[in-house]
Design an enzyme around this catalytic site. Sequence first.
Site, PDB file in Angstrom:
ATOM      1  N   ARG A   1     -10.248 -11.477   1.854  1.00 53.19           N
ATOM      2  CA  ARG A   1     -11.106 -12.524   1.285  1.00 53.19           C
ATOM      3  C   ARG A   1     -10.441 -13.898   1.341  1.00 53.19           C
ATOM      4  NH1 ARG A   1     -11.451  -9.217  -4.145  1.00 53.19           N
ATOM      5  NH2 ARG A   1     -11.292  -7.641  -2.504  1.00 53.19           N
TER       6      ARG A   1
ATOM      7  N   LYS B   1       0.835  -1.194   0.000  1.00 51.61           N
ATOM      8  CA  LYS B   1       0.000   0.000   0.000  1.00 51.61           C
ATOM      9  C   LYS B   1       0.875   1.251   0.000  1.00 51.61           C
ATOM     10  CE  LYS B   1      -3.722  -1.905   2.940  1.00 51.61           C
ATOM     11  NZ  LYS B   1      -4.869  -1.740   2.045  1.00 51.61           N
TER      12      LYS B   1
END
Length: 506
Positions: free
Chosen positions: A354, A280
């Site tokens: 996920r 990120k």
Amino acid sequence: MTESTDLAFSVISPDADVIEAQALVIGVVKGDNGPELAPSVLDADSADAIEASLEDLGVTGAEDSLQRLPGYGDEGPGLIALAGLGSLPRTGPGRLDALRSAAGSAVRQLIGLDSVALNLPAETLSEVAALAEGAAYGAFFDPGQRTDEEIRSRRPVSDVAIVSGIDREAADEALARALVLGEAVDNARRLVNQAPNDLYPETFADRAVERVSGIDHVTCEILDEKDLEAGGFGGILGVGRGSARTPRLVKVDYNPDNARKSVALVGKGITFDSGGISLKPGASMMTMKCDMGGAAAVLNAVAAAGELELPVRVTGYLCIAENMPSGTATKPNDVLSMRGGKTVEVLNTDAEGRLVMADGLAYASESDPDYLLDVATLTGAQMVALGTRHSAVMGEEELRGRVIEASERAGEQFWPMPLPAHMRGELNTEAADLKNIGAGRNGGMLIAGLFLQEFVGESEGKKIPWAHLDIAGPAYNEGSPYGFVPKNGTGASVSTLVSLIEDLAD
């Protein structure tokens, strides 16, 4: 009782000779012709004098506003606090929301006082319950690791009296429930606020054991990295592979003797999310200690169900890992073998939530629950679509609707979102059974939901009723406090989950 303070509730009659509290909170409504004082225990002359001065004092009745006035007389509260109720609806969930928010806002802003009397409109049991819930959520203060003694000595209100004509014994259950909810939300907030060098997979697991210790019919099982390897939890292991802090899966099971239904809750517990190899930007990492908010909510929903002795089996699965880059980290194009055998090509290691949730859903499905829900700070796309105060819910239509109804009762905001079948093809790949991201930026929240749906098991040849709660925006408040919501960790979805479990019990 919350960690912030030993909170006590009582109900006092409007006819009481003296209200023994440091502050008396009175409501102000935004009327068609200006601010209006809500009915109160003030004598007519005092009430008329205050109402005549509202506009001169700058009192508008706007939600979340609080103006302080000196008390009156030699006895009673030394402070009158005017709390904005907005355009208070006459009935319905909107009225309860306004009361819950005003009570929480007042208690939050009156930090430093020991006792407060809430003289807000409360003529029914549901209105008393709303005031108690708001006050319990508002009585929160987390000094973090600040060492300033003045800051560390601050204490929220510890004694809240609700002025109402309702029978005090009839209110006992509602007040006790509010204290349980307050403790659950309080604990979830503190977990989210914990520094990631203190809260990592091993210590989060320890905190889970500590949280449910002593609650009847609740057991806790921790799967460490060796257990995860033996059990084929490739998603959790794959996400945690880059960190020196090894992952965990914690199963928290409330199993009362009189359980009529079973609910499985799966929570995302990424204690810090750097993005992994798909790193990120620095500014995007600054709040990533909050990426375990789903697991914190699940843990506390199970604890609250146990403390409320609900006749439902509630099993929480906390999928805990730290997502870091290193020479051992999962790389784009790696293929992971998940719990249950499905394979996933990882194209973006920052779509890690996920992956751990897929393992959790597959594992939870094996216990054949009547209902299956997952809770996660899953996608930035959720905030793009719904902002920071609405959570999203996807999944089987009936259960999705029940989540929305539960959220309305709980005073939270969930919005239904679809799982379009035509988008499923974006997850196809030649390298594995599916990949972990779609073809582009569009519909990212829905793609994540479609991915998770692949790991929901079947019962008697039919998919287990399942709902996916994406709480990415509401779980962490980067702005100013509002209502009963503090800055930083909010405890989002805890009260909705408890309300849903109560609904399933009925």
